[in-house]
Design an enzyme around this catalytic site. Structure first.
Site, PDB file in Angstrom:
ATOM      1  N   HIS A  14      -2.125  -2.103 -10.097  1.00 18.70           N
ATOM      2  CA  HIS A  14      -3.234  -1.714  -8.940  1.00 18.70           C
ATOM      3  C   HIS A  14      -4.359  -2.505  -8.973  1.00 18.70           C
ATOM      4  O   HIS A  14      -4.513  -3.292  -9.881  1.00 18.70           O
ATOM      5  CB  HIS A  14      -3.714  -0.394  -9.594  1.00 18.70           C
ATOM      6  CG  HIS A  14      -4.447   0.571  -8.470  1.00 18.70           C
ATOM      7  ND1 HIS A  14      -5.768   0.341  -8.169  1.00 18.70           N
ATOM      8  CD2 HIS A  14      -3.956   1.382  -7.679  1.00 18.70           C
ATOM      9  CE1 HIS A  14      -5.993   1.177  -7.206  1.00 18.70           C
ATOM     10  NE2 HIS A  14      -4.966   1.706  -6.888  1.00 18.70           N
TER      11      HIS A  14
ATOM     12  N   HIS B  30       0.904  -1.060   0.241  1.00 20.20           N
ATOM     13  CA  HIS B  30      -0.058   0.079   0.042  1.00 20.20           C
ATOM     14  C   HIS B  30       0.819   1.434   0.028  1.00 20.20           C
ATOM     15  O   HIS B  30       1.813   1.428  -0.934  1.00 20.20           O
ATOM     16  CB  HIS B  30      -0.976  -0.199   1.249  1.00 20.20           C
ATOM     17  CG  HIS B  30      -1.979   0.767   1.342  1.00 20.20           C
ATOM     18  ND1 HIS B  30      -2.434   1.755   0.212  1.00 20.20           N
ATOM     19  CD2 HIS B  30      -3.086   1.129   2.221  1.00 20.20           C
ATOM     20  CE1 HIS B  30      -3.342   2.332   0.690  1.00 20.20           C
ATOM     21  NE2 HIS B  30      -3.653   2.046   1.989  1.00 20.20           N
TER      22      HIS B  30
ATOM     23  N   ASP C  46       2.596   5.841  -6.745  1.00 21.69           N
ATOM     24  CA  ASP C  46       3.611   5.634  -6.090  1.00 21.69           C
ATOM     25  C   ASP C  46       5.096   5.782  -6.594  1.00 21.69           C
ATOM     26  O   ASP C  46       6.406   6.373  -6.087  1.00 21.69           O
ATOM     27  CB  ASP C  46       3.857   4.719  -5.153  1.00 21.69           C
ATOM     28  CG  ASP C  46       2.677   4.410  -4.119  1.00 21.69           C
ATOM     29  OD1 ASP C  46       2.434   5.550  -3.640  1.00 21.69           O
ATOM     30  OD2 ASP C  46       2.079   3.513  -4.015  1.00 21.69           O
TER      31      ASP C  46
HETATM   32  N1  COA Z   1       5.379  -6.483 -10.095  1.00 17.94           N
HETATM   33  C1  COA Z   1       5.478  -7.683 -10.685  1.00 17.94           C
HETATM   34  N2  COA Z   1       4.173  -8.280 -11.188  1.00 17.94           N
HETATM   35  C2  COA Z   1       3.140  -7.710 -10.490  1.00 17.94           C
HETATM   36  C3  COA Z   1       2.942  -6.543  -9.894  1.00 17.94           C
HETATM   37  C4  COA Z   1       4.347  -5.640  -9.752  1.00 17.94           C
HETATM   38  N3  COA Z   1       4.111  -4.621  -9.201  1.00 17.94           N
HETATM   39  N4  COA Z   1       1.705  -6.526  -9.708  1.00 17.94           N
HETATM   40  C5  COA Z   1       1.025  -7.342 -10.091  1.00 17.94           C
HETATM   41  N5  COA Z   1       2.022  -8.360 -10.589  1.00 17.94           N
HETATM   42  C6  COA Z   1       1.511  -9.606 -11.012  1.00 17.94           C
HETATM   43  C7  COA Z   1       1.320 -10.452 -10.188  1.00 17.94           C
HETATM   44  O1  COA Z   1       2.581 -11.303  -9.688  1.00 17.94           O
HETATM   45  C8  COA Z   1       0.160 -11.300 -10.607  1.00 17.94           C
HETATM   46  O2  COA Z   1       0.889 -12.396 -11.504  1.00 17.94           O
HETATM   47  P1  COA Z   1       0.313 -13.863 -11.550  1.00 17.94           P
HETATM   48  O3  COA Z   1      -1.187 -13.626 -12.301  1.00 17.94           O
HETATM   49  O4  COA Z   1       1.378 -14.361 -12.642  1.00 17.94           O
HETATM   50  O5  COA Z   1       0.502 -14.411 -10.121  1.00 17.94           O
HETATM   51  C9  COA Z   1      -0.485 -10.632 -11.442  1.00 17.94           C
HETATM   52  O6  COA Z   1       0.507  -9.335 -11.783  1.00 17.94           O
HETATM   53  C10 COA Z   1      -1.937  -9.903 -10.779  1.00 17.94           C
HETATM   54  O7  COA Z   1      -1.403  -9.329  -9.419  1.00 17.94           O
HETATM   55  P2  COA Z   1      -2.076  -9.418  -8.059  1.00 17.94           P
HETATM   56  O8  COA Z   1      -1.101  -9.569  -6.937  1.00 17.94           O
HETATM   57  O9  COA Z   1      -3.189 -10.637  -8.176  1.00 17.94           O
HETATM   58  O10 COA Z   1      -3.100  -8.166  -8.114  1.00 17.94           O
HETATM   59  P3  COA Z   1      -3.532  -7.583  -6.792  1.00 17.94           P
HETATM   60  O11 COA Z   1      -4.791  -6.983  -7.411  1.00 17.94           O
HETATM   61  O12 COA Z   1      -3.675  -8.312  -5.797  1.00 17.94           O
HETATM   62  O13 COA Z   1      -2.348  -6.594  -6.562  1.00 17.94           O
HETATM   63  C11 COA Z   1      -1.267  -4.551  -5.974  1.00 17.94           C
HETATM   64  C12 COA Z   1      -2.580  -5.207  -6.529  1.00 17.94           C
HETATM   65  C13 COA Z   1      -1.085  -3.347  -5.798  1.00 17.94           C
HETATM   66  C14 COA Z   1      -0.995  -5.184  -4.393  1.00 17.94           C
HETATM   67  C15 COA Z   1       0.042  -5.432  -6.592  1.00 17.94           C
HETATM   68  O14 COA Z   1      -0.182  -4.776  -8.062  1.00 17.94           O
HETATM   69  C16 COA Z   1       1.518  -4.757  -6.039  1.00 17.94           C
HETATM   70  O15 COA Z   1       2.019  -5.566  -5.227  1.00 17.94           O
HETATM   71  N6  COA Z   1       2.021  -3.647  -6.774  1.00 17.94           N
HETATM   72  C17 COA Z   1       3.621  -3.620  -6.229  1.00 17.94           C
HETATM   73  C18 COA Z   1       3.261  -2.767  -4.759  1.00 17.94           C
HETATM   74  C19 COA Z   1       2.571  -1.308  -5.098  1.00 17.94           C
HETATM   75  O16 COA Z   1       2.842  -0.721  -5.867  1.00 17.94           O
HETATM   76  N7  COA Z   1       1.727  -1.052  -4.424  1.00 17.94           N
HETATM   77  C20 COA Z   1       0.862   0.296  -4.327  1.00 17.94           C
HETATM   78  C21 COA Z   1      -0.484   0.406  -4.938  1.00 17.94           C
HETATM   79  S1  COA Z   1      -1.054   1.814  -5.088  1.00 17.94           S
END
Ligand code: COA
Length: 376
Positions: free
Chosen positions: A258, A219, A309
């Protein structure tokens, strides 16, 4: 049932709100009906905080009075100064804000004559003073004055931090970032605040729950982690190589992706333009170029786009803000959104208490302790 979808409450509508829309077709991000691009171009953060908390944009007198009120609430009580001095220099700044907020709740508790709105004003005004007092005390040994004469929260924070009046570009860059960070519907920290509020708890407890939730790398903590990533590379080519390696190892790249947006984060182009402007002004030849290369690679390889971010990290860097303070700056802004949601939750409250699918052992009989054999 689609368990992947179900995980993390993805796609679940958990309530109604009149505060913001996120990712709605054709509308993107709006605060109380105003497009984020419009707000970032034409308003200041205090106007946006007022809009979120009171529902409409302020007129000139309202804004002036609000700014004056916030200025009058920046001072730190002496007991809070003592607490800040006791918090170790090694503490994470998010823990400083969480602790400071909690302590303030013991000396200025919520009451009939000290309402949630009064506390919101106080927290919006005092958080920058709290953070920088603690920081300067441990960096320089000085008990700084938290009077700056700056009109805005962005200016006040930068002035305290840098020890001098910031230039207008730097001040506006941080001000715009506060607008972008101010609100985002049912994100994790806001939802935590609403859950705490739904139990009829007090304003400080809800804000502490939100700060603790924002702290995580998935987050708010992502802006800090994005900086750690970007500054690791000495050239765009090195960044590309490093990123390819990370993706091959299935590592998360902070500042990308996201939960709600699927094609782009509408805040990212605004903050990216500021990153570019500051990079040009500061004569940066590396950070921005590295960031753009990472952005391109993430899109080409994973169809992932930068969230707010990612480019916020270099904006804050160019503004002279130490990396561990990036997420606390997010707190300064999101306090407005959290407050709007706390008030909205209270107006139509229902305890938030979902169900769970039980996947544990079937019902069984307890064997008295003396009769229990060794565990396998
Ligand atoms: N880097 C690499 N891979 C990523 C990624 C990232 N930042 N964000 C998503 N993915 C990939 C996941 O590994 C997943 O791959 P898979 O289907 O092969 O397992 C796929 O994309 C879907 O991701 P998922 O984790 O299910 O999405 P989510 O909706 O649960 O997660 C976030 C959303 C924001 C938590 C996620 O994108 C993330 O962890 N981002 C990095 C942290 C971040 O920037 N947070 C600020 C958000 S505003």
């Amino acid at each position: 049932m689609n368990t992947k979808k179900q995980g993390g409450l993805a796609g679940v509508v958990a309530g109604q709100t009149a505060i913001a829309t996120v990712g709605k077709e054709g509308v993107g991000l709006t605060y109380r009906g105003y497009d984020i691009h419009d707000l970032a171009a034409n308003a200041c953060f205090e106007e946006v905080a007022w809009l979120l908390i009171y529902g409409e944009l302020p007129n000139q007198d309202e804004l002036h009075n609000y700014q004056q009120r916030l200025i009058s609430l920046r001072h730190l009580p002496s007991t809070l100064c003592k607490i800040l001095e006791l918090i170790p220099a090694t503490a994470h700044p998010m823990d400083v804000l969480r602790t400071g907020c909690s302590f303030l709740g013991t000396i200025e508790p919520e009451a009939q004559n000290h309402t949630a709105q009064n506390i919101a004003d106080r927290l919006l005004a005092i958080f920058p003073s709290m953070l920088v007092y603690w920081y300067q005390f441990h960096q320089t040994g000085k008990q700084i004055s938290t009077e700056t004469g700056e009109k805005s929260i962005a200016g006040h924070f930068l002035h305290l931090l840098l020890g001098k009046a910031p230039d207008e570009t730097t001040k506006r860059a941080v001000d715009v970032s506060l607008i972008l960070y101010a609100e985002h519907e049912f994100n994790a920290s806001t939802f935590a605040a609403r859950i705490a509020t739904s139990t009829a708890s007090d304003m400080y407890s809800a804000i502490c729950a939100a700060i603790g939730t924002l702290r995580g790398n998935l987050h708010g903590g992502a802006n800090e982690q994005a900086m750690a990533l970007i500054e690791r590379f000495t050239s765009p080519d090195a960044a590309e190589q490093g990123l390819r390696q990370m993706l091959a190892e299935k590592k998360l790249v902070m500042g990308f992706g996201h939960r709600v947006y699927s094609k782009s984060d509408p805040r990212s182009d605004v903050i990216k333009a500021w990153a570019k402007r500051l990079a040009d002004e500061k004569g940066d030849k590396l950070l921005y170029a590295v960031s753009e290369r990472i952005e391109k690679l993430m899109w080409d390889e994973k169809a992932l786009f930068p969230n707010l971010d990612f480019y916020s990290a270099s904006v804050y860097y160019f503004c002279g803000i130490p990396t561990p303070m990036f997420t606390p700056v997010f707190v300064f802004a999101r306090t407005a959104g959290w407050t709007a949601h706390i008030l909205e939750q209270r107006r139509n409250n229902k305890l938030i208490r979902p169900d769970a699918d039980y996947i544990g052992p079937a019902p069984r009989k307890l064997i008295p302790l003396l009769n229990r054999g060794p565990s396998s």
